[in-house]
Design a protein around this motif. Sequence first.
Motif, PDB file in Angstrom:
ATOM      1  N   ARG B 163       0.828  -1.208   0.000  1.00  0.00           N
ATOM      2  CA  ARG B 163       0.000   0.000   0.000  1.00  0.00           C
ATOM      3  C   ARG B 163       0.860   1.255   0.000  1.00  0.00           C
ATOM      4  N   ALA B 164       1.832   1.235   0.895  1.00  0.00           N
ATOM      5  CA  ALA B 164       2.688   2.412   1.028  1.00  0.00           C
ATOM      6  C   ALA B 164       3.392   2.697  -0.296  1.00  0.00           C
ATOM      7  N   GLU B 165       3.842   1.606  -0.913  1.00  0.00           N
ATOM      8  CA  GLU B 165       4.567   1.753  -2.163  1.00  0.00           C
ATOM      9  C   GLU B 165       3.686   2.399  -3.217  1.00  0.00           C
ATOM     10  N   LYS B 166       2.456   1.902  -3.332  1.00  0.00           N
ATOM     11  CA  LYS B 166       1.568   2.390  -4.382  1.00  0.00           C
ATOM     12  C   LYS B 166       1.081   3.805  -4.082  1.00  0.00           C
ATOM     13  N   ASN B 167       0.959   4.143  -2.830  1.00  0.00           N
ATOM     14  CA  ASN B 167       0.485   5.475  -2.480  1.00  0.00           C
ATOM     15  C   ASN B 167       1.626   6.469  -2.370  1.00  0.00           C
ATOM     16  N   GLY B 168       2.817   6.037  -2.715  1.00  0.00           N
ATOM     17  CA  GLY B 168       3.938   6.953  -2.695  1.00  0.00           C
ATOM     18  C   GLY B 168       4.413   7.334  -1.307  1.00  0.00           C
ATOM     19  N   LEU B 169       4.044   6.540  -0.313  1.00  0.00           N
ATOM     20  CA  LEU B 169       4.510   6.829   1.046  1.00  0.00           C
ATOM     21  C   LEU B 169       5.841   6.119   1.263  1.00  0.00           C
ATOM     22  N   PRO B 170       6.600   6.545   2.250  1.00  0.00           N
ATOM     23  CA  PRO B 170       7.839   5.818   2.530  1.00  0.00           C
ATOM     24  C   PRO B 170       7.521   4.402   3.011  1.00  0.00           C
ATOM     25  N   ARG B 171       8.407   3.484   2.647  1.00  0.00           N
ATOM     26  CA  ARG B 171       8.239   2.098   3.043  1.00  0.00           C
ATOM     27  C   ARG B 171       8.323   1.983   4.561  1.00  0.00           C
ATOM     28  N   PRO B 172       7.413   1.261   5.173  1.00  0.00           N
ATOM     29  CA  PRO B 172       7.544   1.099   6.627  1.00  0.00           C
ATOM     30  C   PRO B 172       8.866   0.396   6.959  1.00  0.00           C
ATOM     31  N   VAL B 173       9.416   0.751   8.104  1.00  0.00           N
ATOM     32  CA  VAL B 173      10.683   0.138   8.508  1.00  0.00           C
ATOM     33  C   VAL B 173      10.441  -1.333   8.810  1.00  0.00           C
ATOM     34  N   ARG B 174      11.346  -2.171   8.357  1.00  0.00           N
ATOM     35  CA  ARG B 174      11.178  -3.603   8.589  1.00  0.00           C
ATOM     36  C   ARG B 174      11.741  -3.992   9.941  1.00  0.00           C
TER      37      ARG B 174
END
Lengths: 324, 186, 159
Positions: B163-174
């Motif tokens: 979701r984050a990727e598609k919405n252009g948000l930063p990737r959550p920290v793993r």
Amino acid sequence: MSVPVSSPTPSTLSTVEILSQGMVINVGPQHPSTHGVLRLILTLDGEQIVACEPVIGYLHRGLEKMMERRPYRHNIPFTDRLDYLAALSNNLAICQCTERLGGVEVPERAQYIRVLLMELQRIASHLVFLGTFGTDLGATTMFLYAFREREMVLDLLEECTGARLTYNWVRVGGVPDDLPEGFGQKVQDFVKIFRQRIGEYDMLLTRNRIFRSRTQGIGVLPKETALAYGCSGPVARASGIAYDIRKVAPYEVYDRVEFDVPVLESGDVWARYLVRMEELRQSLRIIEQVLQDMPEGPCRPNCPRYSSLQLVSLTRVWKARVAS
Amino acid sequence: MGVKERLEQGIIRVPGGTILVAKLADLMAWARKSSMWSLTFGLSCCAIEMMATAASRYDLDRFGMFFRATPRQADVMIVAGWVSVKMAPFIKRLYEQMPEPKYVIAMGGCASAGGPYRDSITIVKGVDQFVPVDVYVYGCPPRPENLILGILKLQERIREEHRAEKNGLPRPVREPIIIPETGATG
Amino acid sequence: MNQAVENLLQRFGEAITEWTQFSPNELRLTVAASSWQEIAQYLRDEPLWRMDYPADLTVWDTGNEFGVYLRLWSSVYNHNAIVLTSISREQPHIASLTAIYPGVDWHEREMYDMYGVIFEGHPNLKRILLPDDWEGFPFRKDYVAEPSGNPLHGPQPVN
Ligand code: SF4
């Protein structure tokens, strides 16, 4: 993946004899039929495998080195993880060794409990064989059937020992605790159900023509070869070696129960399958007898907790006793 | 609340019908999380529990998990069992052969940290020494329920990431997910 | 078994340094390393013995020398025999039994792998369990499980 090889023999493969137009294929260590990582270096001549060099050791742990440093009773949990399909049998093996060294008497009820659990364990282990064997042949349904019944056995064992796979339930000189209440009845119910289920397996596999033609006459291991290579267990018995440690050198109460040891002569995959199927039935027989004959009484260990050092001295005493 | 706002929150099911309304990104995230194919990587005892999880009673198929024998078709690698020094290079190579995005579940004490073989001469003290691990499932072996919990948690993460990727948000920290032992183990 | 034991003792005399019979069908022999192969051959071929089943072959380290242990079973008579010998730690050489019992092939390779015992005449004596580039023989008593020897080792546990 495959490397076509023209003569002469490459120097790296010292034990594989390579035909002039052969092909060497590496299978594994990760391959479709893992679990159990094993690498095979195969030499093919067309469709035929003409040579095979197995490479093992991918799971080597150096357990002996670890056990050296621990008191013997701390080693019992390790034995769970040797043959994790039959953890209890391995527990029993190390405990029996220690018992023999220390000259420990095992209460009668504990012996019966051990045999009961061992046979349940045998059923669970053979069911994994059945399931994965079916899967490898393409009969995936068998996997689901076999694991359905295996869960029933695991439920029983879990109720008794508290674990699903690594039980750690045999102690030197007995078992840690008595059977839970009503356990016998549950086992009897299971035996009843499982008898019918074996019939289902027969229908699925034994009477299946495809299954038969893929196993009968395949992978024949003659008796002489089986002997010379020291094969044991169902493999040996399928090749006509009547060797079952429960009969040859009975331990616990195996000499007081009646059961047959299936021995077949043909030595092919089919025979090995049949031997295991028959063992399932015999296990049920043993379980029924054990449940009937099981005496009341104590079953916990009734011996001191030997340390390794004490055990060494005990061994000396024992040696002296034997020698005299 | 308008459709647009509701869409921000996720997939809308139209009552009584067979219609879903969703943003494409959400739908794809949902599809990706629900079709995790895993690489069969049975090494030892834990593998038996993994098989039991896939079999009749626990039925991993419910979560879209399916075992594949080749790394090229796999999304997640469940390392179930102890890893020896001899085996480690192969695991690393298989991991590298998996297509992105890829995830690793370390099942059991051995794969997480060496387990009972902490002082063995040949056992690697956890697969995280050479591949990144997303989920640690503790236990020796973990119960199938715990493995399933680990898988569900991983699915959540996959959805969030996508979701984050598609919405252009930063990737959550793993951050590694840890599933502790519950109840009796084994 | 008695007749068989007598014949054996007569045939090998000095080479058998010690023998114990535990039970009617269990025998333990301690033999000289030089006649290791000969005795195995005799036990397999002699009609009164027919020890055709190699059950186990292993080695242990006493700190001063290596003990070698072979367990045999006879499918004809249901007899068990344990054959023991010892070899020096400096020169750990012993004859290979692979020609007599093909089944001990991997056992001997394993013992080479773990203790560095050289089985002379073995067709393919190389490491079997450990990686090919492993240094040292880990099951020897003086082997130190060095973390540096294993690049993937984490910290060692405190004992
Ligand atoms: S964690 Fe325990 S059960 Fe799992 S592989 Fe290791 S020893 Fe076996």
